[in-house]
Scaffold this motif. Structure first.
Motif, PDB file in Angstrom:
ATOM      1  N   ILE A   2      45.945 -38.819  25.598  1.00  0.00           N
ATOM      2  CA  ILE A   2      46.550 -37.894  24.639  1.00  0.00           C
ATOM      3  C   ILE A   2      47.549 -36.979  25.339  1.00  0.00           C
ATOM      4  O   ILE A   2      48.605 -36.675  24.786  1.00  0.00           O
ATOM      5  CB  ILE A   2      45.457 -37.071  23.908  1.00  0.00           C
ATOM      6  N   SER A  90      54.421 -36.234  10.802  1.00  0.00           N
ATOM      7  CA  SER A  90      54.295 -37.687  10.762  1.00  0.00           C
ATOM      8  C   SER A  90      54.994 -38.248   9.534  1.00  0.00           C
ATOM      9  O   SER A  90      55.766 -39.206   9.621  1.00  0.00           O
ATOM     10  CB  SER A  90      52.824 -38.102  10.757  1.00  0.00           C
ATOM     11  N   CYS A 133      53.004 -41.598  16.479  1.00  0.00           N
ATOM     12  CA  CYS A 133      52.419 -40.725  17.509  1.00  0.00           C
ATOM     13  C   CYS A 133      51.828 -39.466  16.894  1.00  0.00           C
ATOM     14  O   CYS A 133      50.759 -39.007  17.312  1.00  0.00           O
ATOM     15  CB  CYS A 133      53.457 -40.365  18.561  1.00  0.00           C
ATOM     16  N   PHE A 136      48.351 -40.088  15.656  1.00  0.00           N
ATOM     17  CA  PHE A 136      47.363 -40.029  16.737  1.00  0.00           C
ATOM     18  C   PHE A 136      47.083 -38.607  17.160  1.00  0.00           C
ATOM     19  O   PHE A 136      45.930 -38.215  17.370  1.00  0.00           O
ATOM     20  CB  PHE A 136      47.816 -40.858  17.940  1.00  0.00           C
ATOM     21  N   ASN A 139      44.960 -36.630  14.745  1.00  0.00           N
ATOM     22  CA  ASN A 139      43.559 -37.079  14.684  1.00  0.00           C
ATOM     23  C   ASN A 139      42.802 -36.865  15.987  1.00  0.00           C
ATOM     24  O   ASN A 139      41.664 -37.301  16.093  1.00  0.00           O
ATOM     25  CB  ASN A 139      43.507 -38.571  14.344  1.00  0.00           C
ATOM     26  N   LYS A 140      43.414 -36.286  16.975  1.00  0.00           N
ATOM     27  CA  LYS A 140      42.738 -36.169  18.283  1.00  0.00           C
ATOM     28  C   LYS A 140      41.527 -35.288  18.219  1.00  0.00           C
ATOM     29  O   LYS A 140      41.322 -34.479  17.436  1.00  0.00           O
ATOM     30  CB  LYS A 140      43.702 -35.682  19.356  1.00  0.00           C
TER      31      LYS A 140
END
Length: 140
Positions: A2, A90, A133, A136, A139-140
């Motif tokens: 990440i 996003s 990206c 991602f 959602n980390k």
């Protein structure tokens, strides 16, 4: 992983901000390839102020990524914004990648111009990459 993604996305956005600052200051290299056109006629002529606004938005998005990914302390943005800000960014980049079905994006009808070439080869794929990206990172 990440952290690498965070630095990569943040760096790309900050680099794009710097390019827009260059254009705002009067630089011309690459500018014609960045503006949609009808053949040799540009669809619009961005003002220095508008270019500066885009540069500022890209810089803020770049810093947002660094805070969202945890590589920079949360200093500029309020905590409540991290819950949905990554999703909004996003969506912005994925929608830009898809385009308006006429001038920009993967599904544009206008082909054969300098902008269309670079949009197909670089701008739209980069926007899709950034949009994925952000999913991602959100959602980390």
């Amino acid at each position: 992983m990440i952290n690498v993604l965070t630095w990569m996305v943040g760096g790309i956005l900050l680099l794009l901000s710097g390019i827009h600052l260059y254009w705002m200051a009067g630089g011309t290299r690459g500018a014609l390839a960045a503006i949609p056109s009808k053949g040799s006629e540009l669809l619009f002529r961005p003002t220095p102020v508008a270019t500066g606004v885009v540069a500022g938005a890209l810089a803020l998005a770049g810093w947002f990524v660094l805070e969202l990914g945890g590589v920079a302390g949360r200093q500029l943005f309020p905590d409540w914004l991290f819950g949905f800000g990554g999703w909004v960014l996003s969506a912005v980049f994925i929608i830009r990648a898809a385009g308006d079905f006429r001038w920009v994006g993967f599904f544009k009808k206008q082909q054969g111009t300098l902008f269309a070439k670079w949009d197909t080869l670089l701008y739209s794929p980069l926007c899709l990459f950034l949009g994925i990206c952000f999913i991602f990172l959100a959602n980390k």
